[in-house]
Write an enzyme that holds these catalytic residues in place. Structure first.
Site, PDB file in Angstrom:
ATOM      1  N   HIS A  69       0.831  -1.201   0.000  1.00  0.00           N
ATOM      2  CA  HIS A  69       0.000   0.000   0.000  1.00  0.00           C
ATOM      3  C   HIS A  69       0.866   1.251   0.000  1.00  0.00           C
ATOM      4  O   HIS A  69       1.905   1.320   0.657  1.00  0.00           O
ATOM      5  CB  HIS A  69      -0.925   0.016   1.217  1.00  0.00           C
ATOM      6  CG  HIS A  69      -2.141   0.849   1.013  1.00  0.00           C
ATOM      7  ND1 HIS A  69      -2.130   2.228   1.089  1.00  0.00           N
ATOM      8  CD2 HIS A  69      -3.420   0.511   0.690  1.00  0.00           C
ATOM      9  CE1 HIS A  69      -3.344   2.699   0.847  1.00  0.00           C
ATOM     10  NE2 HIS A  69      -4.151   1.683   0.606  1.00  0.00           N
ATOM     11  N   HIS A  70       0.416   2.245  -0.776  1.00  0.00           N
ATOM     12  CA  HIS A  70       1.165   3.491  -0.904  1.00  0.00           C
ATOM     13  C   HIS A  70       1.272   4.219   0.434  1.00  0.00           C
ATOM     14  O   HIS A  70       2.174   5.057   0.635  1.00  0.00           O
ATOM     15  CB  HIS A  70       0.492   4.394  -1.940  1.00  0.00           C
ATOM     16  CG  HIS A  70       1.444   5.249  -2.706  1.00  0.00           C
ATOM     17  ND1 HIS A  70       2.515   5.895  -2.123  1.00  0.00           N
ATOM     18  CD2 HIS A  70       1.489   5.584  -4.030  1.00  0.00           C
ATOM     19  CE1 HIS A  70       3.170   6.588  -3.036  1.00  0.00           C
ATOM     20  NE2 HIS A  70       2.580   6.411  -4.199  1.00  0.00           N
ATOM     21  N   ALA A  71       0.396   3.927   1.379  1.00  0.00           N
ATOM     22  CA  ALA A  71       0.485   4.546   2.700  1.00  0.00           C
ATOM     23  C   ALA A  71       1.713   4.079   3.467  1.00  0.00           C
ATOM     24  O   ALA A  71       2.134   4.725   4.432  1.00  0.00           O
ATOM     25  CB  ALA A  71      -0.777   4.246   3.511  1.00  0.00           C
TER      26      ALA A  71
END
Length: 556
Positions: free
Chosen positions: A210-212
């Site tokens: 996930h980009h988070a």
């Protein structure tokens, strides 16, 4: 919608605390590293697991603080990607790597052995992070830090097989399906897929996160740990074993202690010192905003790309749940030679090639706008050696020159547009670089979290990202790395993401688009190859046409 509004309001609060030091004391970006259960000594382990045990010290260095069940809040920049996460707009990034097996290896046995060793590898933060409240991720996100023994490796590390002999079409079909599926928000947000069955004794590895948790450059930094320049190195080092720490030496200050370099400054002193910097940063950002507005009202140069002042195009609009993936790779020297001959950068050549390919696709569909399409291009703001920050980049906007037919003229326009964007970003103080991108990134985020994405104009037409890798030939457990393609995410408003990464003497492109809205994605990838050849011909580089072997370089 309520969560989106709270997220936007919190930007002001967290920015104030971060600037003046009046909020909670800073702590390690990843909170406390996960604890580690006792292990048997290496001699008692199965040989396949011995390598993972040997690298446990890397994941959890001696003296590192450990605590089971720790909780850490997400940074505001990372929470953006959690807010954008929906069933139709999953916000993971990925890479697809292909490898050639060692000469004497049996394909099925080698992949099975790799799977076993990867599942035995330790898991370090942020790959032990699980959302505490998935349903409240947009406005009250926090991570539970799991013990690595609580991470279900059989879920996160998987094996897939193509019908042999698998070619590019079969590989792209499988990866398109894998990339379309959102990550399970009730588990740590990453997956790794070993893919066997590729023709010519090859296999692939698809990894998504996930980009988070990680941006493109952060993933490449961890990938360097996984790969080796030694073809005889049989070690299996999983990139999820790399621990992000606060950089303190063992026995250093505990989280919540004095800020590095902060001395004994009081909150008031920090606030007064911060006011001057804030005023300078705000003034610089104000000048940048004024320039954007002036460019939108009266463009003084056709090469200037102005956020939101874009033509309507079929690459913009709402997206569905399915993705299409295509890849290409080239000898990196071709891009370098073209850039040198034209007096521009490699990134300029990449943008021009993408612009030419997109122009051709849209013209064939009868939907080519009169004005040029633009690209949002991330520029890293990550400090050297920083493996701790999840997302550290600012967005700029550049012209793709889709309104110019001649490849050399298009390259010149793209280079001029790139120069304008870089000059404006370079004139800002370091603290203002993020604000420059926020001037148009946050309105775009607001469009999506408020349900307006795809119905209003985004700040740019597509995203084009370029992440540098190692120029040397790399190996993974003795397997030669052939190509590694970064794969981005799309969202409502921007249906196409083109990512590039250089590695082992090649420049690798990964195309990700909405499956139903952009059925021409495979043609786009093929036309990019053609456009590079046309540019080389225009520069008189002695390449009248592509060699057949290079034209077929689609990782099959």
């Amino acid at each position: 919608m309520e969560g989106g509004v709270e997220l936007l309001l919190e930007l002001r609060v967290t920015g104030f605390h971060a600037r003046y030091g009046t909020g909670p004391k800073p702590r390690c970006r990843w909170g406390y590293p996960p604890s580690s259960s006792p292990r048997a000594p290496p001699d008692s382990l199965d040989p396949l697991a011995r390598s993972a045990h040997a690298h446990q010290a890397v994941a959890h260095p001696p003296g590192t603080r450990r605590r089971r069940g720790a909780v850490t809040r997400t940074e505001i920049a990372d929470r953006v990607f959690l807010a954008l996460e929906t069933a139709s707009t999953p916000q993971h990034v990925a890479f697809l790597a292909t490898f050639a097996l060692p000469g004497d290896a049996d394909p099925r046995h080698h992949v099975h052995r790799l799977l076993t060793r990867l599942r035995a590898a330790p898991v370090a933060a942020p790959f032990t992070f699980r959302l505490r409240h998935p349903g409240r991720r947009a406005f009250a996100a926090a991570w539970d830090v799991l013990d690595e023994q609580d991470v279900d490796r059989s879920h996160h590390v998987r094996r897939s097989a193509l019908p042999t002999p698998g070619g590019a079409s079969e590989l792209h079909d499988l990866v398109s399906q894998l990339h379309s599926r959102p990550l399970d928000l009730t588990r740590p947000l990453w997956e790794c897929h070993l893919i066997e069955g590729l023709a010519h004794d090859r296999y692939a590895l698809y990894f998504k996160v996930h980009h988070a948790l990680i941006d493109g450059l952060g993933a490449v930094q961890r990938l360097r740990y996984m790969l080796s320049a030694d073809p005889l190195d049989d070690g299996v080092r999983a990139l999820w074993s790399v621990a992000a720490t606060d950089g303190a030496e063992p026995g250093g200050a505990e989280p919540g202690g004095a800020e590095p370099g902060g001395g004994g400054a009081t909150p008031l002193a920090r606030m007064l010192a911060g006011i001057g910097a804030t005023m300078a940063t705000g003034a610089a950002a104000g000048r940048a905003a004024r320039k954007m507005a002036e460019g939108a009202l009266a463009p003084d140069d056709p090469a200037r790309a102005v956020p939101f002042a874009i033509p309507r195009s079929r690459v913009n609009g709402a997206v569905g749940q399915q993705r299409r993936v295509a890849t290409r790779h080239y000898d990196f020297q071709r891009f370098r030679t073209a850039a040198h001959a034209a007096g521009v950068t490699v990134n300029d050549v990449l943008l021009s090639v993408c612009g030419g390919a997109l122009r051709r696709c849209l013209a064939e569909a009868g939907t080519l706008p009169e004005r040029s399409l633009t690209a949002g291009t991330p520029v890293s703001t990550r400090a050297a050696g920083d493996t701790e920050t999840a997302n550290a980049f600012a967005m700029t906007v550049m012209s793709l020159g889709t309104d110019v037919a001649d490849p050399l003229e298009r390259l010149r326009l793209v280079s001029r547009s790139s120069g304008i964007a870089k000059k404006e970003l370079g004139e800002l103080p370091p603290d203002a670089a993020g604000l420059y991108g926020a001037l148009f990134t946050w309105p775009f985020v607001a469009q999506n979290v408020l349900g307006l994405g795809g119905r209003t104009r985004p700040p740019y037409n597509i995203v084009v990202s370029n992440v540098p890798g190692s120029p040397k030939q790399q190996y993974f457990a003795g397997s030669a790395l052939e190509s590694i393609h970064p794969l981005g995410s799309v969202c409502h408003g921007v249906r196409l993401f083109v990512a590039a990464c250089s590695s082992s003497g090649r420049l690798n492109l990964g195309f990700v688009g909405d499956r139903d809205a952009l059925p021409f994605l495979d043609d786009l990838a093929e036309y990019a190859s053609d456009e590079l050849g046309l540019l080389e011909r225009a520069l008189d580089l002695g390449r009248a046409e592509l060699a057949p072997a290079e034209k077929d370089q689609v990782d099959s």
